[in-house]
Write a protein that holds these residues in place. Structure first.
Motif, PDB file in Angstrom:
ATOM      1  N   GLY A  35       6.084  -6.999  10.956  1.00 31.62           N
ATOM      2  CA  GLY A  35       6.338  -5.699  11.837  1.00 31.62           C
ATOM      3  C   GLY A  35       4.780  -4.591  12.222  1.00 31.62           C
ATOM      4  N   GLY A  36       5.277  -3.374  12.205  1.00 34.52           N
ATOM      5  CA  GLY A  36       4.113  -2.940  12.954  1.00 34.52           C
ATOM      6  C   GLY A  36       3.201  -1.863  11.051  1.00 34.52           C
ATOM      7  N   GLU A  37       2.595  -1.142  11.452  1.00 35.04           N
ATOM      8  CA  GLU A  37       1.907  -0.188  10.703  1.00 35.04           C
ATOM      9  C   GLU A  37       1.003  -1.167   9.566  1.00 35.04           C
ATOM     10  OE1 GLU A  37       4.937   2.860   9.287  1.00 35.04           O
ATOM     11  OE2 GLU A  37       5.007   3.401  11.533  1.00 35.04           O
ATOM     12  N   LEU A  38       0.640  -1.948   9.403  1.00 37.44           N
ATOM     13  CA  LEU A  38      -0.117  -2.942   8.312  1.00 37.44           C
ATOM     14  C   LEU A  38      -1.013  -1.870   7.741  1.00 37.44           C
ATOM     15  CD1 LEU A  38      -1.325  -5.835   7.225  1.00 37.44           C
ATOM     16  CD2 LEU A  38      -2.850  -5.775   9.104  1.00 37.44           C
ATOM     17  N   GLU A  39      -1.965  -1.126   8.294  1.00 43.98           N
ATOM     18  CA  GLU A  39      -2.642   0.108   6.997  1.00 43.98           C
ATOM     19  C   GLU A  39      -1.809   0.772   6.546  1.00 43.98           C
ATOM     20  OE1 GLU A  39      -6.227   0.592   7.297  1.00 43.98           O
ATOM     21  OE2 GLU A  39      -5.286  -1.547   8.768  1.00 43.98           O
ATOM     22  N   VAL A  40      -0.858   1.000   7.207  1.00 45.01           N
ATOM     23  CA  VAL A  40       0.603   2.192   5.783  1.00 45.01           C
ATOM     24  C   VAL A  40       1.254   1.442   5.319  1.00 45.01           C
ATOM     25  CG1 VAL A  40       2.713   2.824   5.834  1.00 45.01           C
ATOM     26  CG2 VAL A  40       1.121   4.037   8.222  1.00 45.01           C
ATOM     27  N   PHE A  41       1.745   0.014   4.827  1.00 43.86           N
ATOM     28  CA  PHE A  41       1.585  -1.436   4.416  1.00 43.86           C
ATOM     29  C   PHE A  41       0.748  -1.483   3.136  1.00 43.86           C
ATOM     30  CE2 PHE A  41       0.992  -5.380   2.623  1.00 43.86           C
ATOM     31  CZ  PHE A  41       2.866  -5.594   2.139  1.00 43.86           C
ATOM     32  N   LEU A  42      -0.827  -1.507   3.295  1.00 48.62           N
ATOM     33  CA  LEU A  42      -1.753  -1.844   2.406  1.00 48.62           C
ATOM     34  C   LEU A  42      -2.279  -0.329   1.750  1.00 48.62           C
ATOM     35  CD1 LEU A  42      -4.473  -3.157   4.899  1.00 48.62           C
ATOM     36  CD2 LEU A  42      -2.821  -4.717   3.319  1.00 48.62           C
ATOM     37  N   ASP A  43      -1.784   0.043   2.075  1.00 47.17           N
ATOM     38  CA  ASP A  43      -1.862   1.969   1.874  1.00 47.17           C
ATOM     39  C   ASP A  43      -1.221   1.921   0.474  1.00 47.17           C
ATOM     40  OD1 ASP A  43      -4.100   2.886   3.225  1.00 47.17           O
ATOM     41  OD2 ASP A  43      -3.068   3.683   4.521  1.00 47.17           O
ATOM     42  N   ARG A  44      -0.097   1.510   0.880  1.00 41.92           N
ATOM     43  CA  ARG A  44       1.211   1.965  -0.283  1.00 41.92           C
ATOM     44  C   ARG A  44       1.433   0.546  -1.679  1.00 41.92           C
ATOM     45  NH1 ARG A  44       5.234   2.322   3.870  1.00 41.92           N
ATOM     46  NH2 ARG A  44       5.607   0.061   3.781  1.00 41.92           N
ATOM     47  N   GLU A  45       0.088  -1.150  -1.022  1.00 42.54           N
ATOM     48  CA  GLU A  45      -0.050  -1.436  -1.828  1.00 42.54           C
ATOM     49  C   GLU A  45      -1.073  -1.264  -2.713  1.00 42.54           C
ATOM     50  OE1 GLU A  45       2.193  -5.465  -1.969  1.00 42.54           O
ATOM     51  OE2 GLU A  45       3.156  -3.163  -1.087  1.00 42.54           O
ATOM     52  N   GLN A  46      -1.806  -0.971  -2.643  1.00 39.19           N
ATOM     53  CA  GLN A  46      -2.347  -0.147  -3.178  1.00 39.19           C
ATOM     54  C   GLN A  46      -2.439   0.531  -4.219  1.00 39.19           C
ATOM     55  OE1 GLN A  46      -6.194   1.181  -1.176  1.00 39.19           O
ATOM     56  NE2 GLN A  46      -7.375   2.254  -2.548  1.00 39.19           N
ATOM     57  N   LEU A  47      -1.522   2.431  -3.782  1.00 40.15           N
ATOM     58  CA  LEU A  47      -1.130   2.541  -5.017  1.00 40.15           C
ATOM     59  C   LEU A  47      -0.034   1.979  -5.821  1.00 40.15           C
ATOM     60  CD1 LEU A  47       0.104   5.660  -2.500  1.00 40.15           C
ATOM     61  CD2 LEU A  47      -1.517   6.076  -3.643  1.00 40.15           C
ATOM     62  N   ARG A  48       0.441   1.148  -5.370  1.00 39.45           N
ATOM     63  CA  ARG A  48       1.228  -0.178  -6.600  1.00 39.45           C
ATOM     64  C   ARG A  48       0.863  -0.607  -7.436  1.00 39.45           C
ATOM     65  NH1 ARG A  48       5.287  -5.101  -3.797  1.00 39.45           N
ATOM     66  NH2 ARG A  48       6.196  -5.124  -5.699  1.00 39.45           N
ATOM     67  N   TYR A  49      -0.651  -1.535  -6.894  1.00 38.80           N
ATOM     68  CA  TYR A  49      -1.263  -1.541  -7.813  1.00 38.80           C
ATOM     69  C   TYR A  49      -2.825  -1.306  -8.458  1.00 38.80           C
ATOM     70  CZ  TYR A  49       2.399  -5.820  -6.614  1.00 38.80           C
ATOM     71  OH  TYR A  49       2.577  -6.219  -5.765  1.00 38.80           O
ATOM     72  N   ARG A  50      -2.922   0.246  -8.508  1.00 35.42           N
ATOM     73  CA  ARG A  50      -3.289   0.539  -9.295  1.00 35.42           C
ATOM     74  C   ARG A  50      -4.054   0.442 -10.349  1.00 35.42           C
ATOM     75  NH1 ARG A  50      -7.610   4.209  -7.423  1.00 35.42           N
ATOM     76  NH2 ARG A  50      -6.871   4.335  -4.510  1.00 35.42           N
ATOM     77  N   GLU A  51      -2.866   1.290 -11.318  1.00 34.45           N
ATOM     78  CA  GLU A  51      -2.531   0.931 -12.100  1.00 34.45           C
ATOM     79  C   GLU A  51      -2.565  -0.200 -12.749  1.00 34.45           C
ATOM     80  OE1 GLU A  51       0.807   1.996 -15.531  1.00 34.45           O
ATOM     81  OE2 GLU A  51       0.834   3.098 -13.769  1.00 34.45           O
ATOM     82  N   GLN A  52      -2.592  -0.850 -12.645  1.00 31.45           N
ATOM     83  CA  GLN A  52      -2.678  -2.756 -12.461  1.00 31.45           C
ATOM     84  C   GLN A  52      -3.610  -2.998 -12.971  1.00 31.45           C
ATOM     85  OE1 GLN A  52       0.223  -5.377 -10.859  1.00 31.45           O
ATOM     86  NE2 GLN A  52      -1.620  -7.422 -11.503  1.00 31.45           N
ATOM     87  N   LEU A  53      -4.662  -2.718 -11.903  1.00 36.57           N
ATOM     88  CA  LEU A  53      -5.746  -3.211 -12.124  1.00 36.57           C
ATOM     89  C   LEU A  53      -7.086  -2.421 -12.177  1.00 36.57           C
ATOM     90  CD1 LEU A  53      -5.247  -5.147  -8.875  1.00 36.57           C
ATOM     91  CD2 LEU A  53      -6.989  -4.989  -8.281  1.00 36.57           C
ATOM     92  N   GLU A  54      -6.527  -1.567 -12.704  1.00 38.21           N
ATOM     93  CA  GLU A  54      -7.142  -0.045 -13.299  1.00 38.21           C
ATOM     94  C   GLU A  54      -6.869  -0.235 -15.007  1.00 38.21           C
ATOM     95  OE1 GLU A  54      -6.403   3.787 -12.343  1.00 38.21           O
ATOM     96  OE2 GLU A  54      -7.511   3.227 -10.022  1.00 38.21           O
ATOM     97  N   ARG A  55      -6.206  -1.123 -15.572  1.00 37.17           N
ATOM     98  CA  ARG A  55      -5.525  -1.754 -16.613  1.00 37.17           C
ATOM     99  C   ARG A  55      -6.755  -2.637 -17.168  1.00 37.17           C
ATOM    100  NH1 ARG A  55      -0.622  -1.508 -16.577  1.00 37.17           N
ATOM    101  NH2 ARG A  55      -0.322  -3.858 -16.292  1.00 37.17           N
ATOM    102  N   TYR A  56      -6.610  -4.019 -15.733  1.00 37.07           N
ATOM    103  CA  TYR A  56      -7.499  -5.081 -16.180  1.00 37.07           C
ATOM    104  C   TYR A  56      -9.337  -3.978 -16.279  1.00 37.07           C
ATOM    105  CZ  TYR A  56      -3.863  -8.063 -13.685  1.00 37.07           C
ATOM    106  OH  TYR A  56      -2.944  -8.843 -13.691  1.00 37.07           O
ATOM    107  N   ALA A  57      -9.678  -2.860 -15.299  1.00 37.00           N
ATOM    108  CA  ALA A  57     -10.952  -2.715 -15.502  1.00 37.00           C
ATOM    109  C   ALA A  57     -11.238  -2.252 -16.891  1.00 37.00           C
ATOM    110  CB  ALA A  57     -10.657  -1.981 -14.053  1.00 37.00           C
TER     111      ALA A  57
END
Length: 84
Positions: A35-57
């Motif tokens: 479907g559409g709204e790829l940028e919205v999807f990517l923004d949501r995924e970034q929010l979803r995985y931010r904590e995980q990657l910040e733990r890695y960092a």
């Protein structure tokens, strides 16, 4: 590593140091987006995985003093999200 006094286990998909001396932590996401709204999807995924990657960092900062940037890479979508 140890975070807040607790032993944690992390598995980083990809890490490398670029020519400027910045350590990158990249997490691959192979899911599809229909479907559409790829940028919205990517923004949501970034929010979803931010904590995980910040733990890695946080774990990586204990063994590497270089600046760190984090990123999500979506190879099937040819898309990328990055942050400090």
């Amino acid at each position: 590593g140890v975070i807040e006094g607790r032993l944690v286990s992390v598995r980083i998909d990809r890490t490398f140091v670029d020519e400027a001396g910045t350590r990158w932590i990249v997490d691959y996401k192979t899911g599809r987006h229909e479907g559409g709204e790829l940028e919205v999807f990517l923004d949501r995924e970034q929010l979803r995985y931010r904590e995980q990657l910040e733990r890695y960092a946080l774990v990586m900062r204990r063994i590497d003093a270089r600046p760190i940037r984090m990123a999500l890479y979506f190879p099937l979508l040819q898309a990328w999200r990055e942050w400090d």
